[in-house]
Design an enzyme around this catalytic site. Structure first.
Site, PDB file in Angstrom:
ATOM      1  N   TYR A 155      16.311  35.520  -4.934  1.00 55.75           N
ATOM      2  CA  TYR A 155      15.743  36.435  -3.934  1.00 55.75           C
ATOM      3  C   TYR A 155      16.304  36.112  -2.554  1.00 55.75           C
ATOM      4  O   TYR A 155      16.698  37.017  -1.802  1.00 55.75           O
ATOM      5  CB  TYR A 155      14.220  36.309  -3.959  1.00 55.75           C
ATOM      6  CG  TYR A 155      13.482  37.127  -2.935  1.00 55.75           C
ATOM      7  CD1 TYR A 155      13.271  38.495  -3.135  1.00 55.75           C
ATOM      8  CD2 TYR A 155      12.955  36.540  -1.788  1.00 55.75           C
ATOM      9  CE1 TYR A 155      12.562  39.249  -2.211  1.00 55.75           C
ATOM     10  CE2 TYR A 155      12.249  37.285  -0.854  1.00 55.75           C
ATOM     11  CZ  TYR A 155      12.057  38.639  -1.062  1.00 55.75           C
ATOM     12  OH  TYR A 155      11.354  39.393  -0.138  1.00 55.75           O
ATOM     13  N   LYS A 159      18.366  38.501   0.192  1.00 50.19           N
ATOM     14  CA  LYS A 159      17.915  38.735   1.561  1.00 50.19           C
ATOM     15  C   LYS A 159      18.896  38.161   2.581  1.00 50.19           C
ATOM     16  O   LYS A 159      19.113  38.741   3.651  1.00 50.19           O
ATOM     17  CB  LYS A 159      16.516  38.141   1.766  1.00 50.19           C
ATOM     18  CG  LYS A 159      15.414  38.869   0.996  1.00 50.19           C
ATOM     19  CD  LYS A 159      15.313  40.334   1.396  1.00 50.19           C
ATOM     20  CE  LYS A 159      14.064  41.014   0.850  1.00 50.19           C
ATOM     21  NZ  LYS A 159      13.985  42.444   1.217  1.00 50.19           N
TER      22      LYS A 159
END
Length: 254
Positions: A155, A159
């Site tokens: 993740y 990002k």
């Protein structure tokens, strides 16, 4: 007069959480809003209901943004519905936690397809339809793009990738006077916290934030509204953390 009167804005993931808060706030500022949702049909109805109650105008489109083609199709539908587009807010994206050895190619692809691939090509479709001067593209990132925790590596990479994308697109689109920025929320409480993590307690979470409370979608939406306004025309290529001081504090405590 609200600062976004006359603006036509597309928000991905507007059926729940931060995206819902953004869609409602932008409509309150006078924007016409089209938003996508996937499985949150009731949430989409709630978003529409709140916007209509405050006298705004909005449309919801169902799309699975794990499939880039559906995301781009949604953007094109929204542009046709509104007769153009002035701004895109790429907010949608799953938060799937797994240890490094538990992450499968499917989880990796699902995470990066929505956060990066679909976001990139949705932005491309929107920018093609934007007029030069005054266009806005905003990506919703995360503090995980700068500092992260166990089980978030995949993740965090997505990002962090968004932040690089923002810098690159800001330079590419500067000659057209289209600004590109990223808003990076910290610990912002949304519905999924309660059903994805049975151990979540607001009071416990608040102790992890220097200001002493968790954030809410309403804390993120005003910054997005500002970035869409004329007052932000000299601001581009930036990632702005809204995290109650989380990134400012060192990991160890005295």
């Amino acid at each position: 007069m609200p600062s976004l009167t006359g603006k036509r804005v597309i928000v991905t993931g507007g059926g729940t959480g931060i995206g819902q808060g953004i869609a409602i706030r932008l409509a309150a500022e006078g924007a016409q809003v089209c938003f996508s949702y996937h499985s949150s049909g009731k949430g989409a109805e709630a978003t529409l209901g709140k916007i209509e109650k405050q006298g705004g105008k909005a449309y919801g489109f169902q799309a699975n943004l794990e499939k880039m083609e559906e995301g781009v199709g949604m953007v094109e539908q929204a542009i046709q519905k509104m007769g153009g587009v002035d701004a895109l807010v790429c907010n949608a994206g799953p938060t799937i936690t797994r240890t490094f050895l538990e992450v499968t190619p499917e989880i990796w692809d699902r995470t990066h397809n929505v956060h990066l691939r679909t976001a990139y090509f949705c932005a491309q479709a929107a920018v093609r339809a934007m007029k030069d001067g005054g266009g806005r593209v905003i990506f919703i990132g995360s503090v995980h793009g700068k500092a992260t925790l166990p089980t978030f590596a995949h993740y965090a990479s997505a990002k962090g990738g968004l932040e690089g994308l923002v810098r690159g697109l800001a330079i590419d689109l500067a000659p057209r006077q289209i600004t590109v920025n990223c808003v990076a929320p910290g610990l912002v409480e949304v519905e999924s916290y309660f059903h994805d993590n049975s151990g979540y307690r607001r009071e416990d979470a608040a102790r992890q934030v220097p200001v002493g409370r968790v954030g809410f979608p309403e804390d993120i939406a005003p910054m997005v509204a500002f970035l869409l306004s004329e007052q932000s025309s000299f601001l581009t290529g930036q990632t702005i953390a809204i995290d109650g001081g989380q990134l400012a504090r060192l990991a160890f405590q005295r």
